[in-house]
Design a protein around this motif. Structure first.
Motif, PDB file in Angstrom:
ATOM      1  N   GLY A  22       0.823  -1.212   0.000  1.00 20.46           N
ATOM      2  CA  GLY A  22       0.000   0.000   0.000  1.00 20.46           C
ATOM      3  C   GLY A  22       0.855   1.260   0.000  1.00 20.46           C
ATOM      4  N   GLU A  23       1.932   1.243   0.785  1.00 20.16           N
ATOM      5  CA  GLU A  23       2.858   2.383   0.790  1.00 20.16           C
ATOM      6  C   GLU A  23       3.509   2.561  -0.570  1.00 20.16           C
ATOM      7  N   ALA A  24       3.878   1.449  -1.207  1.00 22.11           N
ATOM      8  CA  ALA A  24       4.489   1.534  -2.539  1.00 22.11           C
ATOM      9  C   ALA A  24       3.506   2.123  -3.539  1.00 22.11           C
ATOM     10  N   ILE A  25       2.232   1.739  -3.449  1.00 23.09           N
ATOM     11  CA  ILE A  25       1.208   2.304  -4.339  1.00 23.09           C
ATOM     12  C   ILE A  25       1.071   3.803  -4.079  1.00 23.09           C
ATOM     13  N   ASP A  26       1.025   4.176  -2.808  1.00 23.80           N
ATOM     14  CA  ASP A  26       0.875   5.595  -2.461  1.00 23.80           C
ATOM     15  C   ASP A  26       2.051   6.424  -2.960  1.00 23.80           C
ATOM     16  N   ARG A  27       3.249   5.859  -2.910  1.00 27.63           N
ATOM     17  CA  ARG A  27       4.455   6.595  -3.335  1.00 27.63           C
ATOM     18  C   ARG A  27       4.642   6.597  -4.839  1.00 27.63           C
ATOM     19  N   GLY A  28       4.429   5.422  -5.472  1.00 23.48           N
ATOM     20  CA  GLY A  28       4.793   5.326  -6.882  1.00 23.48           C
ATOM     21  C   GLY A  28       3.711   4.843  -7.816  1.00 23.48           C
ATOM     22  N   GLY A  29       2.503   4.710  -7.331  1.00 26.00           N
ATOM     23  CA  GLY A  29       1.411   4.267  -8.184  1.00 26.00           C
ATOM     24  C   GLY A  29       1.237   2.757  -8.176  1.00 26.00           C
ATOM     25  N   ALA A  30       0.254   2.334  -8.925  1.00 21.35           N
ATOM     26  CA  ALA A  30      -0.134   0.928  -8.941  1.00 21.35           C
ATOM     27  C   ALA A  30       0.987   0.014  -9.435  1.00 21.35           C
ATOM     28  N   GLU A  31       1.697   0.446 -10.450  1.00 20.07           N
ATOM     29  CA  GLU A  31       2.773  -0.396 -10.985  1.00 20.07           C
ATOM     30  C   GLU A  31       3.852  -0.611  -9.935  1.00 20.07           C
ATOM     31  N   ALA A  32       4.180   0.408  -9.178  1.00 18.64           N
ATOM     32  CA  ALA A  32       5.173   0.268  -8.108  1.00 18.64           C
ATOM     33  C   ALA A  32       4.669  -0.703  -7.039  1.00 18.64           C
ATOM     34  N   GLY A  33       3.380  -0.636  -6.746  1.00 25.53           N
ATOM     35  CA  GLY A  33       2.809  -1.568  -5.778  1.00 25.53           C
ATOM     36  C   GLY A  33       2.868  -2.997  -6.261  1.00 25.53           C
ATOM     37  N   LEU A  34       2.544  -3.200  -7.522  1.00 27.22           N
ATOM     38  CA  LEU A  34       2.591  -4.550  -8.087  1.00 27.22           C
ATOM     39  C   LEU A  34       4.018  -5.083  -8.103  1.00 27.22           C
ATOM     40  N   ARG A  35       4.968  -4.238  -8.460  1.00 26.70           N
ATOM     41  CA  ARG A  35       6.376  -4.667  -8.441  1.00 26.70           C
ATOM     42  C   ARG A  35       6.816  -5.046  -7.032  1.00 26.70           C
ATOM     43  N   LYS A  36       6.380  -4.265  -6.042  1.00 23.47           N
ATOM     44  CA  LYS A  36       6.722  -4.558  -4.660  1.00 23.47           C
ATOM     45  C   LYS A  36       6.111  -5.887  -4.234  1.00 23.47           C
ATOM     46  N   LEU A  37       4.875  -6.136  -4.639  1.00 24.91           N
ATOM     47  CA  LEU A  37       4.224  -7.397  -4.301  1.00 24.91           C
ATOM     48  C   LEU A  37       4.966  -8.581  -4.909  1.00 24.91           C
ATOM     49  N   VAL A  38       5.358  -8.461  -6.164  1.00 23.73           N
ATOM     50  CA  VAL A  38       6.128  -9.531  -6.809  1.00 23.73           C
ATOM     51  C   VAL A  38       7.458  -9.746  -6.073  1.00 23.73           C
ATOM     52  N   GLU A  39       8.094  -8.660  -5.682  1.00 21.50           N
ATOM     53  CA  GLU A  39       9.359  -8.746  -4.941  1.00 21.50           C
ATOM     54  C   GLU A  39       9.175  -9.484  -3.613  1.00 21.50           C
ATOM     55  N   LEU A  40       8.066  -9.262  -2.949  1.00 26.31           N
ATOM     56  CA  LEU A  40       7.836  -9.819  -1.615  1.00 26.31           C
ATOM     57  C   LEU A  40       7.329 -11.259  -1.611  1.00 26.31           C
ATOM     58  N   THR A  41       6.852 -11.733  -2.733  1.00 30.11           N
ATOM     59  CA  THR A  41       6.158 -13.015  -2.722  1.00 30.11           C
ATOM     60  C   THR A  41       7.007 -14.221  -3.077  1.00 30.11           C
ATOM     61  N   GLY A  42       8.302 -14.109  -3.048  1.00 33.79           N
ATOM     62  CA  GLY A  42       9.163 -15.280  -3.090  1.00 33.79           C
ATOM     63  C   GLY A  42       9.074 -16.177  -4.296  1.00 33.79           C
ATOM     64  N   GLY A  43       8.717 -17.453  -4.068  1.00 37.83           N
ATOM     65  CA  GLY A  43       8.826 -18.504  -5.074  1.00 37.83           C
ATOM     66  C   GLY A  43       7.800 -18.453  -6.182  1.00 37.83           C
ATOM     67  N   TRP A  44       7.939 -19.399  -7.120  1.00 34.61           N
ATOM     68  CA  TRP A  44       7.125 -19.360  -8.332  1.00 34.61           C
ATOM     69  C   TRP A  44       5.624 -19.518  -8.101  1.00 34.61           C
ATOM     70  N   PRO A  45       5.133 -20.304  -7.135  1.00 41.15           N
ATOM     71  CA  PRO A  45       3.667 -20.395  -7.030  1.00 41.15           C
ATOM     72  C   PRO A  45       3.037 -19.031  -6.715  1.00 41.15           C
ATOM     73  N   GLU A  46       3.670 -18.288  -5.814  1.00 38.51           N
ATOM     74  CA  GLU A  46       3.143 -16.982  -5.470  1.00 38.51           C
ATOM     75  C   GLU A  46       3.252 -16.022  -6.646  1.00 38.51           C
ATOM     76  N   ARG A  47       4.365 -16.037  -7.304  1.00 43.77           N
ATOM     77  CA  ARG A  47       4.549 -15.123  -8.447  1.00 43.77           C
ATOM     78  C   ARG A  47       3.600 -15.481  -9.583  1.00 43.77           C
ATOM     79  N   SER A  48       3.310 -16.764  -9.747  1.00 40.17           N
ATOM     80  CA  SER A  48       2.360 -17.179 -10.768  1.00 40.17           C
ATOM     81  C   SER A  48       0.982 -16.620 -10.454  1.00 40.17           C
TER      82      SER A  48
END
Length: 117
Positions: free
Chosen positions: A87-113
Motif C-alpha cells: 500500500g505504501e508503494a502504491i501511495d508513493r509510486g502508483g499501482a505499478e510500483a505496488g505490483l512490483r513490490k508485491l512480486v518482490e515480496l512473494t518469493g517462489g514461483w507459485p506466489e509469483r504465478s
C-alpha cells in the motif's frame, strides 16, 4: 450454459457467498468485468474473507485498467500480510510500483504465478 447455471445458483441461493463468487468467476471468463465485480462484491458483503471473490474482483479490475484497485483487492485477503508495505508503494509510486513490490515480496514461483494474472 455455465453462465446461466451460475446465475441460477446465485439467484436460488442469494445468501450463499460461494454462489456469488462462482458467478463472479464465470462473468470474468465471459469478459463481463463490471458484472464480475458486482457479483464479487455481493459475495464479499456476505463473507468478507472469501478469497476467490477477492481474486476475481481483482482480475476484473485489472482487466478494466483499474490497476491500483486491482492490486489493493489482491492485498485484501490473499496477500494481506503485505498490505501495508505494498500500500505504501502504491501511495508513493502508483499501482505499478505496488505490483512490483508485491512480486518482490512473494518469493517462489507459485506466489509469483498467482500475482502474474
Amino acid at each position: 450454459m455455465a453462465l446461466e447455471q451460475a446465475e441460477l445458483a446465485a439467484e436460488g441461493q442469494p445468501l450463499s457467498p460461494g454462489a456469488h463468487a462462482a458467478l463472479a468467476q464465470v462473468l470474468y471468463v465471459n469478459r463481463r468485468f463490471e458484472d464480475a465485480i458486482a457479483a464479487a462484491n455481493q459475495a464479499l458483503e456476505l463473507d468478507p474473507k472469501r478469497r476467490e471473490a477477492w481474486e476475481y474482483r481483482s482480475r476484473a479490475e485489472l482487466a478494466l485498467g483499474r490497476m491500483a484497485d486491482g492490486v489493493r483487492s489482491m492485498l485484501a485477503e490473499r496477500y494481506k500480510e503485505h498490505a501495508d508495505t505494498v500500500g505504501e508503494a502504491i501511495d508513493r509510486g502508483g499501482a505499478e510500483a505496488g505490483l512490483r513490490k508485491l512480486v518482490e515480496l512473494t518469493g517462489g514461483w507459485p506466489e509469483r504465478s498467482t500475482v502474474s494474472w
